[in-house]
Design an enzyme around this catalytic site. Structure first.
Site, PDB file in Angstrom:
ATOM      1  CE  LYS A 229      -4.388  -1.798   1.575  1.00  0.00           C
ATOM      2  NZ  LYS A 229      -5.484  -1.746   2.574  1.00  0.00           N
ATOM      3  NE  ARG A 263      -7.596  -8.625   0.734  1.00  0.00           N
ATOM      4  CZ  ARG A 263      -7.283  -7.831  -0.276  1.00  0.00           C
ATOM      5  NH1 ARG A 263      -6.345  -6.886  -0.113  1.00  0.00           N
ATOM      6  NH2 ARG A 263      -7.881  -7.950  -1.454  1.00  0.00           N
TER       7      ARG A 263
END
Length: 285
Positions: A229, A263
């Site tokens: 991210k 995740r």
């Protein structure tokens, strides 16, 4: 890996997931526009082969997404999402006997993937779309509720909170848990995701991770996703393809602060980092 004395089993369709130790969820995007792997696995056979690799590396769950929720992403129709997701879920269940989670906010998709054999629902909108609560409740599947303010198309336009970020996230998730219980979705079927990168500045993300253990007061398993991210890119100055080391550090910190599902895109390296972290925490292997 050392297990705790009291296993916490989560029924997931025909599977049972042991959450007495941290598990890895592998990302499988079947979209043309996801932020780091859009278009790579949207053909059924490509998706199946990638899922095989993720399972071989140690993924306990395959999380299938048919709608990109990256910052600025536009929504897709339920029919588009169904066309992308359902054939892949059916193949993963039939050919790999995989425990499949589906990343969706659409009640139509929730009902269809439950019929196709999915074992979990993962909703970035926390079942706030019309009909989603009822669809999730009748599916019989566990559901992950995530914190997000606004929608993907606008969530990163100067996100702001009146409260401290950990308080805002905790209060929101507590409200959504109450709504689920009122709709007949029992607490034992719920997981929580603080929503790193969703309507949050870098400072919000860093503070939230540093205080992740405060969400444990809600008494439900925590799922986190920080792999590749932009928070990593902004802190380290790395493009998306060079964010693995930063992501491994974040995964280890999340486990140390109570996360039970992490995740990730890069399952093998993440599993090593998580297992090593867990061995230190439990002082055994």
């Amino acid at each position: 890996m050392m297990e705790s004395a009291s296993p916490a089993w989560l029924p997931c369709g025909r599977h049972r997931l042991d959450l007495s130790f941290p598990r890895v969820m592998g990302v499988l995007n079947v979209t043309p526009d996801s932020f780091s792997d859009g278009g790579r696995h949207n053909a059924r056979d490509d998706a199946l082969r990638h899922a095989e690799r993720l399972l071989a590396e140690g993924a306990a769950i395959i999380d299938v997404g048919g709608e990109s929720t990256r910052p600025g992403a536009a929504p897709v129709s339920a029919q588009q999402e169904l066309d992308r997701v359902v054939p892949v879920v059916e193949a993963l269940v039939r050919e790999l006997d995989a425990l499949v989670s589906v990343d969706t906010s659409s009640p139509e998709v929730m009902r269809a993937v439950a019929q196709a054999g999915a074992g979990m629902l993962n909703d970035v909108r926390s079942l706030r779309r019309e009909g989603a609560l009822a669809a999730a409740a009748t599916s019989g599947l566990p559901v992950c509720l995530m914190h997000m303010q606004g929608e993907p198309a606008d969530m990163q336009e100067a996100p702001y909170y009146d409260d401290l970020i950990e308080t805002a996230v905790s209060d929101f998730l507590a409200t959504r848990v109450a709504a689920c219980e009122a709709a007949g979705l029992r607490r034992e079927r719920l997981l929580l995701d603080p929503g790193f990168g969703f309507a949050k500045t870098v400072e919000h993300n860093l503070r939230l991770l540093n205080r992740l253990d405060q969400l444990e007061r809600l008494g439900l398993p925590l799922l986190v996703g920080m792999s590749r991210k932009s928070m990593i890119g902004k802190v380290l100055g790395r493009p998306v393809e060079e964010r693995l080391p930063g992501g491994l550090a974040l995964a280890a910190l999340a486990v140390e602060r109570g996360a039970r599902i992490v995740r990730v895109h890069d399952v093998g390296p993440a599993l090593d980092a998580i297992n090593m972290t867990w061995a230190v925490l439990k002082e055994g292997c």
